[in-house]
Design a protein around this motif. Structure first.
Motif, PDB file in Angstrom:
ATOM      1  N   VAL A   1      -2.338  22.094  -5.892  1.00 30.09           N
ATOM      2  CA  VAL A   1      -1.768  22.178  -4.545  1.00 30.09           C
ATOM      3  C   VAL A   1      -2.746  21.678  -3.487  1.00 30.09           C
ATOM      4  CG1 VAL A   1      -0.274  24.093  -5.184  1.00 30.09           C
ATOM      5  CG2 VAL A   1      -2.563  24.574  -4.285  1.00 30.09           C
ATOM      6  N   GLY A   2      -3.892  21.194  -3.937  1.00 34.31           N
ATOM      7  CA  GLY A   2      -4.882  20.689  -2.979  1.00 34.31           C
ATOM      8  C   GLY A   2      -5.594  19.486  -3.542  1.00 34.31           C
ATOM      9  N   ASP A   3      -6.846  19.304  -3.143  1.00 40.31           N
ATOM     10  CA  ASP A   3      -7.616  18.146  -3.591  1.00 40.31           C
ATOM     11  C   ASP A   3      -8.733  18.575  -4.533  1.00 40.31           C
ATOM     12  OD1 ASP A   3      -9.198  19.492  -1.818  1.00 40.31           O
ATOM     13  OD2 ASP A   3      -9.635  17.755  -0.534  1.00 40.31           O
ATOM     14  N   GLY A   4      -8.472  19.616  -5.324  1.00 41.52           N
ATOM     15  CA  GLY A   4      -9.456  20.089  -6.280  1.00 41.52           C
ATOM     16  C   GLY A   4      -9.623  19.145  -7.453  1.00 41.52           C
ATOM     17  N   ARG A   5     -10.648  19.397  -8.246  1.00 46.67           N
ATOM     18  CA  ARG A   5     -10.927  18.556  -9.408  1.00 46.67           C
ATOM     19  C   ARG A   5      -9.956  18.854 -10.544  1.00 46.67           C
ATOM     20  NH1 ARG A   5     -17.242  20.106  -9.604  1.00 46.67           N
ATOM     21  NH2 ARG A   5     -16.221  22.148  -9.501  1.00 46.67           N
ATOM     22  N   SER A   6      -9.676  17.832 -11.338  1.00 51.19           N
ATOM     23  CA  SER A   6      -8.725  17.982 -12.439  1.00 51.19           C
ATOM     24  C   SER A   6      -9.433  18.412 -13.720  1.00 51.19           C
ATOM     25  CB  SER A   6      -7.966  16.677 -12.666  1.00 51.19           C
ATOM     26  OG  SER A   6      -8.863  15.619 -12.947  1.00 51.19           O
ATOM     27  N   LEU A   7      -8.678  19.087 -14.591  1.00 52.43           N
ATOM     28  CA  LEU A   7      -9.213  19.612 -15.844  1.00 52.43           C
ATOM     29  C   LEU A   7      -8.157  19.490 -16.930  1.00 52.43           C
ATOM     30  CD1 LEU A   7     -11.496  21.255 -17.331  1.00 52.43           C
ATOM     31  CD2 LEU A   7     -10.231  23.327 -16.652  1.00 52.43           C
ATOM     32  N   THR A   8      -8.582  19.105 -18.122  1.00 51.53           N
ATOM     33  CA  THR A   8      -7.705  19.109 -19.293  1.00 51.53           C
ATOM     34  C   THR A   8      -8.225  20.133 -20.297  1.00 51.53           C
ATOM     35  OG1 THR A   8      -6.946  16.822 -19.123  1.00 51.53           O
ATOM     36  CG2 THR A   8      -6.921  17.793 -21.304  1.00 51.53           C
TER      37      THR A   8
END
Length: 432
Positions: free
Chosen positions: A95-102
């Protein structure tokens, strides 16, 4: 997220302990031996869809991957292809500009010899805090922990600022290019990833071994055994090559050391590299001198050598054995590299995702993290080696991987799910 909210999340995952066990039991029951991953993937897909996620299921395309330096034709691909063997991924957008994680895990498991098992390998048994079954530890337990971690976040309506991708892949046990490599090439390239291989929480995996398979076809000359002088026994000649490879194995062990490989298991010291002749086939009748023999083997090694250097080592040993034998020097064996062709990798443990996972694992387990790896090949190499995406192994405790009576500690499954959920919050961030 406040300390109180983190405690609530941990408690929510604890409350889902029975659900975690049931899910793992269902996954084990799919008998997802490499090549038969679809039933397990359908369980995962259904679970993700039940949470309102849009699921991406796709079959790998070997032709699209073939030019990638991490690709090779696995034995499972050569035998079965990739048709009806899907990978699965679903992304919950931030919902923001946070870092992505898999969060990623493989659903394929290795075969079993049921006569060796005290328990039914395909019908999970819970006993003394352990869950027995094929894949319970390697690594359907980690897959189940991923799903439960996400469901707990969803239950509590935690809004992550960055994208969280949940991913399950095929054929890791055969080398993995149709799995994680296919996902990366499909566009699933996060800022960081975690694979839930059984690292033995609070321990974290940070390296993998190089692995390659080889095949040697040794010629002989057939004759009736009563007139053996007229023939050349190919099995005997293969034995000479075996001895040369065995000598090479001892020589390599004497000069190659890699501390992370034996930090968690001191018995591995001196065995960080390994050369194994795993199959031999020769002859077709007891009273016939065999005209051919076939050796197949595996060499594994920790970070520090290239595949080209290792190939040169093995080929030189075979060549030396050939040149010093009168028959083989005139009738050289055919040497072939096939199947597994994985380079090693090493992850910088100072990487932020590693340190976040470590802090959470230590807080949850009350233990101290040991960083290990480098004794076996795994999928983390695709992220770390080819895409510069930091990816540690964070997974449960257990024993008997690839062996009879494989088990996982149920408490460590819960702790793994808790570690994953809190690490996702710390890495991706949350909505204000």
């Amino acid at each position: 997220m406040s300390t109180d909210h983190r405690a609530v999340l941990r408690d929510r995952i604890e409350d889902k302990r029975d659900d975690l066990v049931d899910l793992l039991t269902e996954l084990i029951g799919q008998q997802s031996v490499t090549g038969n991953e679809t039933p397990a993937q359908e369980v995962v897909s259904s679970r993700l869809e039940s949470r309102g996620l849009e699921v991406d299921m796709w079959e790998p395309d070997a032709d699209e991957l073939r030019d990638h330096p991490g690709f090779f034709e696995t034995a499972s691909y050569q035998e079965q292809g990739y048709e009806n063997r899907p990978n699965v991924a679903a992304t919950r957008e931030g919902v923001g500009d946070g870092r992505s994680l898999t969060l990623s895990g493989h659903v394929d498991v290795v075969p079993v010899d049921e006569d060796e098992w005290r328990y039914d390998p395909w019908d999970a048994t819970v006993e003394d805090g352990r869950l027995y079954g094929r894949g319970s530890n390697d690594m359907l337990g980690g897959v189940a922990a991923i799903l439960i971690a996400y469901e707990a976040l969803d239950d509590l309506e935690v809004e992550l600022a960055g994208d969280l991708t949940l991913q399950t892949t095929i054929e890791e046990e055969a080398g993995g290019p149709g799995g994680v490599l296919s996902a990366l090439e499909r566009g699933y390239q996060p800022d960081a990833a975690i694979i839930t291989e059984p690292s033995g929480l609070p321990n974290i995996g940070m390296a993998s071994a190089g692995v390659m398979y080889f095949r040697i076809e040794v010629p002989g000359k057939s004759a009736h055994a009563a007139r053996g002088y007229a023939g050349v026994n190919a099995i005997g000649k293969a034995a000479e090559i075996y001895r040369a490879l065995d000598d090479l194995d001892r020589e390599r062990k004497s000069r190659i050391s890699y501390e992370p490989a034996f930090r968690q298991n001191p018995e591995l010291e001196g065995h960080e590299t390994n050369l194994n002749v795993g199959t031999i086939d020769g002859g077709d009748w007891p009273s016939t001198v065999p005209s051919g023999a076939l050796l197949e083997g595996r060499i594994g090694w920790p970070p520090g050598e290239t595949r080209e250097e290792v190939r040169a080592d093995v080929e030189a040993a075979v060549r030396k054995a050939t040149e010093t034998d009168e028959w083989l020097s005139e009738h050289p064996p055919e040497f072939e590299w096939f199947g597994w062709n994985a380079a090693p990798h090493e992850l910088d443990t100072d990487a932020e995702i590693v340190q976040i996972a470590r802090e959470n694992a230590e807080t949850i387990t009350g233990g101290e993290t040991t960083f290990g790896g480098g004794s076996g090949g795994n999928d983390e190499r695709f992220y770390n080696r080819y895409y510069d995406i930091p990816c540690p192994s964070v997974g449960p405790r257990g024993e008997n991987i690839h062996a009879a009576d494989e088990y996982v500690e149920i408490e460590s499954l819960v702790q793994t799910a808790q570690t994953l959920a809190l690490t996702a919050i710390d890495w991706c961030g949350t909505a204000e």
